[in-house]
Design an enzyme around this catalytic site. Structure first.
Site, PDB file in Angstrom:
ATOM      1  N   HIS A 162       0.835  -1.203   0.000  1.00  0.00           N
ATOM      2  CA  HIS A 162       0.000   0.000   0.000  1.00  0.00           C
ATOM      3  C   HIS A 162       0.876   1.262   0.000  1.00  0.00           C
ATOM      4  CE1 HIS A 162      -2.876   3.051   1.074  1.00  0.00           C
ATOM      5  NE2 HIS A 162      -2.130   3.357   2.107  1.00  0.00           N
ATOM      6  N   HIS A 167       1.243   4.860  -2.596  1.00  0.00           N
ATOM      7  CA  HIS A 167       1.670   6.241  -2.327  1.00  0.00           C
ATOM      8  C   HIS A 167       2.917   6.682  -3.105  1.00  0.00           C
ATOM      9  CE1 HIS A 167      -1.267   7.341   0.707  1.00  0.00           C
ATOM     10  NE2 HIS A 167      -1.093   6.171   1.306  1.00  0.00           N
ATOM     11  N   GLU A 208      -6.272   9.165  -0.314  1.00  0.00           N
ATOM     12  CA  GLU A 208      -6.407   7.722  -0.060  1.00  0.00           C
ATOM     13  C   GLU A 208      -7.510   7.082  -0.904  1.00  0.00           C
ATOM     14  OE1 GLU A 208      -4.454   5.771   1.552  1.00  0.00           O
ATOM     15  OE2 GLU A 208      -3.416   6.970   3.052  1.00  0.00           O
ATOM     16  N   SER A 227      -3.990   0.502  -4.498  1.00  0.00           N
ATOM     17  CA  SER A 227      -3.172  -0.596  -3.958  1.00  0.00           C
ATOM     18  C   SER A 227      -4.035  -1.783  -3.543  1.00  0.00           C
ATOM     19  CB  SER A 227      -2.354  -0.110  -2.757  1.00  0.00           C
ATOM     20  OG  SER A 227      -3.207   0.349  -1.722  1.00  0.00           O
TER      21      SER A 227
HETATM   22 FE   FE2 Z   1      -2.169   5.304   2.943  1.00  0.00          FE
END
Ligand code: FE2
Length: 296
Positions: A162, A167, A208, A227
């Site tokens: 993730h 990111h 997010e 993700s």
């Molecule tokens: Fe995150």
């Protein structure tokens, strides 16, 4: 209580100095003593790290590198279909390894020439003020462990897949990186915990779990969606609402389930004009007014 705290396994330092990650009984790695030992060792690395020093190397098994390779391959196909162009272009420029888990030091080395961002290791939950605040300095707190190899497409906690596939690929874009920094500066200005939580919830529903209209199609730019092997297939069917600061800052979310309410930016400019400008200009008073509007 702010729900992100439930997201991470608690990390405890025992009287003898040993570090223990307290996995829930439902965690896929709970009964795997070898995995748990590695989790403890990786958490200890983060706790012992001093900012500015090189990030200690985490040990991964071949099985874990295989999880990375498998998820990277599968997500790359889905990204072509569902990710915004800015993310795809940034991911190409970043060039993460596909066959093995990169060390966080290496992620920062790849990222820094592109947008100035570097990674910091996190053992688990980082206090909100610290996590968001250092985004202003181009620093991103990241967990270093990987999910349990028995369920490669599932994790109950944010793991290195993730943090890096979601990111770092986003942070390789100068436009996204500028938004992360703006969120960090906003978090630093906030005096009350209530206002800080509002800033972080806007981050949650954008960086997010944000979605965006692109060439008429709904695409994702949020690291949480990009993700997640399962969620990326589902987001188009969720309750999609227009960007709305008061709503994003106050909408309840449950981190243990797919996000049912998502907020759509009409374009990248719209995201920057609305959310970027908000983070650039908000203070405790602005947020108190937004909170009053939403509860009126
Ligand atoms: Fe995150």
């Amino acid at each position: 209580m702010f729900e992100e705290a439930q997201y991470f396994a608690p990390v405890a330092t025992k009287d003898d100095g040993s570090v223990v990650v307290e996995l829930a009984t439902s965690h896929p790695g709970f009964a795997d003593a070898v995995y748990r030992q590695r989790r403890n060792a990786i958490a200890a690395l983060a706790l012992g790290h001093t900012p500015g020093d090189p990030i200690p190397m985490a040990e991964y098994t071949d099985e874990e590198h295989h999880v990375w390779a498998l998820v990277t391959k599968e997500l790359a196909v889905k990204h072509q279909k569902y990710a915004v162009r800015e993310f795809l272009d940034a991911a190409k420029r970043l060039g993460l390894p596909e066959d093995r888990i990169p060390q966080l030091q290496e992620v920062g080395d790849l990222l820094e020439p592109l947008t100035g961002f570097r990674y910091l290791p996190a053992a688990g939950l980082v206090p909100l003020r610290e996590f968001y605040g250092v985004l202003a300095d181009g620093l991103f707190h990241s967990t270093q462990y990987i999910r349990h190899h028995s369920v490669p497409f599932y994790t109950p906690e944010p793991d290195v897949i993730h943090e890096v596939i979601g990111h770092a690929n986003t942070l390789a874009s100068p436009r996204f990186a500028a938004l992360y920094r703006a969120a960090g500066r906003a978090a630093r200005r906030m005096e009350t915990d209530e206002a800080l939580e509002f800033v972080s919830k806007v981050f949650w529903f954008t960086m997010e779990f944000g979605v965006m209209r692109e060439d008429g199609e709904l695409r994702a730019y949020g690291a949480g969606i990009l993700s997640s092997y399962g969620e990326i297939e589902e987001f188009r069917g969720m309750d999609i609402r227009p960007l709305d600061l008061a709503a994003m800052g106050t909408t309840h979310y449950d981190i243990t389930k797919y996000q049912e309410v998502l907020f759509e930016a009409a374009s990248f400019d719209h995201l920057e004009d609305t959310v970027g400008t908000f983070w650039d200009t908000c203070d405790d008073d602005t947020i108190a007014r937004l909170l009053a509007t939403s509860s009126a």
